[in-house]
Design an enzyme around this catalytic site. Structure first.
Site, PDB file in Angstrom:
ATOM      1  N   ARG A 136       0.807  14.723  12.850  1.00  0.00           N
ATOM      2  CA  ARG A 136       1.317  14.481  11.497  1.00  0.00           C
ATOM      3  C   ARG A 136       1.541  15.790  10.719  1.00  0.00           C
ATOM      4  O   ARG A 136       0.935  16.038   9.688  1.00  0.00           O
ATOM      5  CB  ARG A 136       0.397  13.538  10.752  1.00  0.00           C
ATOM      6  N   PRO A 137       2.391  16.659  11.245  1.00  0.00           N
ATOM      7  CA  PRO A 137       2.669  17.925  10.552  1.00  0.00           C
ATOM      8  C   PRO A 137       3.384  17.687   9.226  1.00  0.00           C
ATOM      9  O   PRO A 137       3.768  16.559   8.910  1.00  0.00           O
ATOM     10  CB  PRO A 137       3.586  18.650  11.533  1.00  0.00           C
ATOM     11  N   MET A 138       3.580  18.777   8.455  1.00  0.00           N
ATOM     12  CA  MET A 138       4.252  18.649   7.159  1.00  0.00           C
ATOM     13  C   MET A 138       5.470  19.555   7.057  1.00  0.00           C
ATOM     14  O   MET A 138       5.946  19.853   5.959  1.00  0.00           O
ATOM     15  CB  MET A 138       3.256  18.984   6.042  1.00  0.00           C
ATOM     16  N   ASP A 139       6.012  19.972   8.204  1.00  0.00           N
ATOM     17  CA  ASP A 139       7.131  20.934   8.167  1.00  0.00           C
ATOM     18  C   ASP A 139       8.341  20.401   7.397  1.00  0.00           C
ATOM     19  O   ASP A 139       9.020  21.150   6.688  1.00  0.00           O
ATOM     20  CB  ASP A 139       7.533  21.331   9.585  1.00  0.00           C
ATOM     21  N   ARG A 182      -8.758  -0.214   4.533  1.00  0.00           N
ATOM     22  CA  ARG A 182      -7.828   0.752   3.930  1.00  0.00           C
ATOM     23  C   ARG A 182      -6.514   0.060   3.577  1.00  0.00           C
ATOM     24  O   ARG A 182      -5.836   0.440   2.635  1.00  0.00           O
ATOM     25  CB  ARG A 182      -7.533   1.889   4.914  1.00  0.00           C
ATOM     26  N   CYS A 213      -4.562  12.774  12.400  1.00  0.00           N
ATOM     27  CA  CYS A 213      -5.313  11.528  12.342  1.00  0.00           C
ATOM     28  C   CYS A 213      -5.170  10.881  13.713  1.00  0.00           C
ATOM     29  O   CYS A 213      -4.540  11.425  14.605  1.00  0.00           O
ATOM     30  CB  CYS A 213      -4.758  10.632  11.246  1.00  0.00           C
ATOM     31  N   ARG A 235      -3.898  10.912   4.511  1.00  0.00           N
ATOM     32  CA  ARG A 235      -2.711  11.764   4.631  1.00  0.00           C
ATOM     33  C   ARG A 235      -1.808  11.633   3.413  1.00  0.00           C
ATOM     34  O   ARG A 235      -1.226  12.606   2.937  1.00  0.00           O
ATOM     35  CB  ARG A 235      -1.919  11.394   5.873  1.00  0.00           C
ATOM     36  N   ILE A 294       8.026   6.684  16.964  1.00  0.00           N
ATOM     37  CA  ILE A 294       7.738   7.377  15.704  1.00  0.00           C
ATOM     38  C   ILE A 294       6.498   8.263  15.812  1.00  0.00           C
ATOM     39  O   ILE A 294       6.511   9.412  15.377  1.00  0.00           O
ATOM     40  CB  ILE A 294       7.552   6.363  14.535  1.00  0.00           C
ATOM     41  N   ASP A 310       4.593   0.386  12.113  1.00  0.00           N
ATOM     42  CA  ASP A 310       3.343  -0.161  11.570  1.00  0.00           C
ATOM     43  C   ASP A 310       3.110  -1.608  11.982  1.00  0.00           C
ATOM     44  O   ASP A 310       2.059  -2.164  11.684  1.00  0.00           O
ATOM     45  CB  ASP A 310       3.337  -0.071  10.035  1.00  0.00           C
ATOM     46  N   LYS A 359       0.855  -1.205   0.000  1.00  0.00           N
ATOM     47  CA  LYS A 359       0.000   0.000   0.000  1.00  0.00           C
ATOM     48  C   LYS A 359       0.880   1.240   0.000  1.00  0.00           C
ATOM     49  O   LYS A 359       0.687   2.147  -0.813  1.00  0.00           O
ATOM     50  CB  LYS A 359      -0.882  -0.006   1.247  1.00  0.00           C
ATOM     51  N   ASN A 360       1.891   1.275   0.885  1.00  0.00           N
ATOM     52  CA  ASN A 360       2.672   2.505   1.061  1.00  0.00           C
ATOM     53  C   ASN A 360       3.677   2.736  -0.048  1.00  0.00           C
ATOM     54  O   ASN A 360       4.243   3.825  -0.157  1.00  0.00           O
ATOM     55  CB  ASN A 360       3.342   2.519   2.429  1.00  0.00           C
TER      56      ASN A 360
HETATM   57  C1  EPZ Z   1       4.548   6.778   6.261  1.00  0.00           C
HETATM   58  O1  EPZ Z   1       3.829   7.861   6.817  1.00  0.00           O
HETATM   59  C2  EPZ Z   1       3.551   5.627   6.181  1.00  0.00           C
HETATM   60  N1  EPZ Z   1       2.439   5.997   5.306  1.00  0.00           N
HETATM   61  C3  EPZ Z   1       3.027   5.295   7.575  1.00  0.00           C
HETATM   62  O2  EPZ Z   1       2.172   4.158   7.454  1.00  0.00           O
HETATM   63  C4  EPZ Z   1       4.212   4.914   8.466  1.00  0.00           C
HETATM   64  O3  EPZ Z   1       3.761   4.664   9.764  1.00  0.00           O
HETATM   65  C5  EPZ Z   1       5.225   6.070   8.470  1.00  0.00           C
HETATM   66  O4  EPZ Z   1       5.630   6.383   7.118  1.00  0.00           O
HETATM   67  C6  EPZ Z   1       6.479   5.736   9.281  1.00  0.00           C
HETATM   68  O5  EPZ Z   1       7.103   4.601   8.747  1.00  0.00           O
HETATM   69  C7  EPZ Z   1       2.614   5.976   3.976  1.00  0.00           C
HETATM   70  O6  EPZ Z   1       3.687   5.671   3.466  1.00  0.00           O
HETATM   71  C8  EPZ Z   1       1.432   6.364   3.125  1.00  0.00           C
HETATM   72  P1  EPZ Z   1       6.796  10.015   8.374  1.00  0.00           P
HETATM   73  P2  EPZ Z   1       4.504   9.344   6.826  1.00  0.00           P
HETATM   74  O7  EPZ Z   1       6.783  11.291   7.599  1.00  0.00           O
HETATM   75  O8  EPZ Z   1       5.304   9.542   5.597  1.00  0.00           O
HETATM   76  C9  EPZ Z   1       6.732  13.225  11.865  1.00  0.00           C
HETATM   77  C10 EPZ Z   1       0.220   2.902   7.738  1.00  0.00           C
HETATM   78  O9  EPZ Z   1      -0.265   2.376   8.742  1.00  0.00           O
HETATM   79  N2  EPZ Z   1       6.774  14.230  10.785  1.00  0.00           N
HETATM   80  O10 EPZ Z   1       7.968   9.108   8.257  1.00  0.00           O
HETATM   81  O11 EPZ Z   1       3.450  10.310   7.162  1.00  0.00           O
HETATM   82  C11 EPZ Z   1       5.415  12.473  11.877  1.00  0.00           C
HETATM   83  O12 EPZ Z   1       4.442  13.208  12.589  1.00  0.00           O
HETATM   84  C12 EPZ Z   1       0.789   4.306   7.821  1.00  0.00           C
HETATM   85  O13 EPZ Z   1       0.317   2.353   6.609  1.00  0.00           O
HETATM   86  C13 EPZ Z   1       6.978  15.550  11.117  1.00  0.00           C
HETATM   87  O14 EPZ Z   1       7.130  15.909  12.294  1.00  0.00           O
HETATM   88  O15 EPZ Z   1       5.482   9.188   8.077  1.00  0.00           O
HETATM   89  C14 EPZ Z   1       5.774  11.186  12.553  1.00  0.00           C
HETATM   90  O16 EPZ Z   1       5.755  11.382  13.949  1.00  0.00           O
HETATM   91  C15 EPZ Z   1       0.578   4.938   9.180  1.00  0.00           C
HETATM   92  N3  EPZ Z   1       7.000  16.476  10.106  1.00  0.00           N
HETATM   93  C16 EPZ Z   1       7.207  10.929  12.086  1.00  0.00           C
HETATM   94  O17 EPZ Z   1       7.691  12.191  11.606  1.00  0.00           O
HETATM   95  C17 EPZ Z   1       6.852  16.124   8.789  1.00  0.00           C
HETATM   96  O18 EPZ Z   1       6.902  17.007   7.914  1.00  0.00           O
HETATM   97  C18 EPZ Z   1       7.332   9.925  10.947  1.00  0.00           C
HETATM   98  O19 EPZ Z   1       6.522  10.397   9.906  1.00  0.00           O
HETATM   99  C19 EPZ Z   1       6.650  14.769   8.483  1.00  0.00           C
HETATM  100  C20 EPZ Z   1       6.616  13.831   9.492  1.00  0.00           C
END
Ligand code: EPZ
Length: 422
Positions: free
Chosen positions: A123-126, A401, A118, A94, A331, A309, A22-23
């Protein structure tokens, strides 16, 4: 809303085919926006998240067709492209934010709704924003939308270091950099297999990328990208989830398409807990080594560490282990919502902040429980498979999902599981 009924039915034996990731698929699909030529994805999983991404890409003007019952996705974005990703779709998932980098690279501008938080965290986007700004984007937040513009109409390559090895930020920046002018280096890049899969697909489209899978990815921008056909990598989270079925219930299960390198840290923890995992020609064979599961400590980390995950699913196993296990979730800030539900089944769990202490009990008891997020929902099913009596898991839309044909796959190894239509 549908529910799922499971009943402990003793040891589980048989074979489960593992689907495409999926991811990986959710980041491969937006890559179609980078080229005017067709992109074909094979081994695609049939999931509601894929349908949501399809809907989003179609709203942007891309064509997406599901062939062979959705196992093959034929995508193309000949244009014109609508550069606005609407809140109504983005709020559902997201991963919709993964159109930001490709739209910026292709169109020079993008308006993408913030996904909103969520269940598992804010889940910020900074990290996405800072990375794209390093490539010369001007990004402003207005009315819940990110308004992004490439200065001078085109992104420029840059060196950058991510504060955290964010999967999504690495994917957005990598896709944007393929069409930027000059060289981009991403330090502290995420190393997940889904990143490697994306890089391999982009390379087939003509991108110049190296270092994927390591913490340093270098991208040489090119003027345009072509089309490609790419097979989606096996889903390591679905794989790990089903590896736990024989671990929790006993028996022996073979997971077709499973490769050890996708789940090495997870398999090592299972080995410590008393579960044997062996690579066969067809996939991974899993069974208990004999005797009761032993308690183990788990800390979630970016790949190649223990995957966040699989934390909820591992907790279900450790609820009936011999001894006390400590799980640290590093995480996400709120990823223990399955714990109160497991307590209803007789588990002994104490949660303090990002740490959960699980004292193993002999047996769990079936109960009515509620799914709160995708991975929590399947951990409750795993717990129900090993519990005395019946368990009913409500709100299973979370499950659909990320797990295709979940009842069929569990029934295929002898589980007593059925869906109760609302
Ligand atoms: C991906 O999410 C996966 N989703 C998630 O899977 C997975 O848990 C995650 O990576 C970690 O491995 C998809 O690939 C669609 P991150 P993503 O950016 O990219 C923080 C599932 O169950 N962060 O690596 O959103 C964030 O809040 C899902 O399939 C910031 O602070 O994860 C988190 O605490 C759930 N600022 C950590 O980093 C940002 O700009 C890791 O997030 C981005 C993230």
């Amino acid at each position: 809303m549908d529910s799922i009924l499971v009943k402990g039915n003793g040891a589980l034996n048989g074979v489960i085919p593992i689907a495409g990731a999926k991811n990986a698929c959710l980041t491969l699909m937006p890559a179609t926006l980078l080229s005017e030529e067709p992109l074909t994805l094979t081994n695609a999983p049939r999931l509601s998240d894929i349908a949501t991404m399809t809907q989003l890409l179609q709203s942007l003007g891309a064509e997406v067709a599901g062939l062979q019952e959705g196992k093959v996705l034929a995508l193309s974005s000949l244009g014109p492209i609508n550069h606005v990703a609407d809140y109504d779709i983005v709020r559902k998932m997201r991963a919709s934010n993964l159109v930001l980098g490709p739209l910026l690279a292709r169109e020079g501008h993008a308006v993408v709704s913030l996904p909103g938080g969520c269940a598992i965290g804010a889940r910020p986007m900074d990290l996405h924003i800072h990375g794209l700004e390093a490539l010369g984007a001007e990004i402003e937040l207005k009315d819940g939308y990110l308004h992004a513009k490439a200065k001078g109409g085109k992104l420029r390559g840059a060196q950058m270091t991510l504060r955290m090895a964010s999967v999504g930020a690495t994917e957005n920046i990598m896709m944007a950099a393929t069409l930027a002018k000059g060289t981009t280096v991403i330090n502290n890049a995420a190393r997940e297999p889904e990143i490697v899969d994306l890089a391999q697909c982009l390379r087939k489209m003509g991108a110049q990328i190296e270092g994927e899978g390591s913490s340093r990815i270098e991208i040489q921008g090119v003027d345009r990208l072509g089309g490609a056909t790419h097979q989606v990598v096996t889903d390591r989270i679905e794989l790990g989830t089903y590896m736990l079925a024989p671990a929790i219930c006993g028996g022996e299960v073979e997971l077709l398409g499973g490769r050890m390198h996708l789940v090495a840290a997870f398999a090592e923890k299972l080995d410590q807990a008393g579960v044997s995992v062996t690579q066969t020609e067809a996939g991974l064979k899993v069974s208990r080594k004999g005797g009761r599961i032993r308690a183990v400590d788990v800390t979630t980390e970016p790949f190649p560490g223990f995957p966040t995950d699989l934390q909820a699913q591992m907790m279900a196993l450790l609820c009936t282990a011999e001894g006390t296990s400590v799980l640290e979730e590093k995480i996400f800030e709120n990823r223990f919502m399955h714990a109160p539900e497991l307590l209803r089944m007789g588990a002994q769990i104490e949660v303090h902040g990002g740490t959960a202490t699980v004292k193993g009990v002999e047996k769990l008891r079936g109960a009515r429980v509620m799914a709160t997020d995708l991975r929590a929902s399947v951990s409750l099913i795993l717990a129900g498979l090993a519990a005395e009596g019946e368990t009913v898991v409500s709100r299973v839309y979370h499950l659909d999902r990320g797990y295709e044909r979940v009842e069929e796959k569990f029934r295929g190894i002898g589980a007593h599981i059925e869906r109760i239509k609302a």
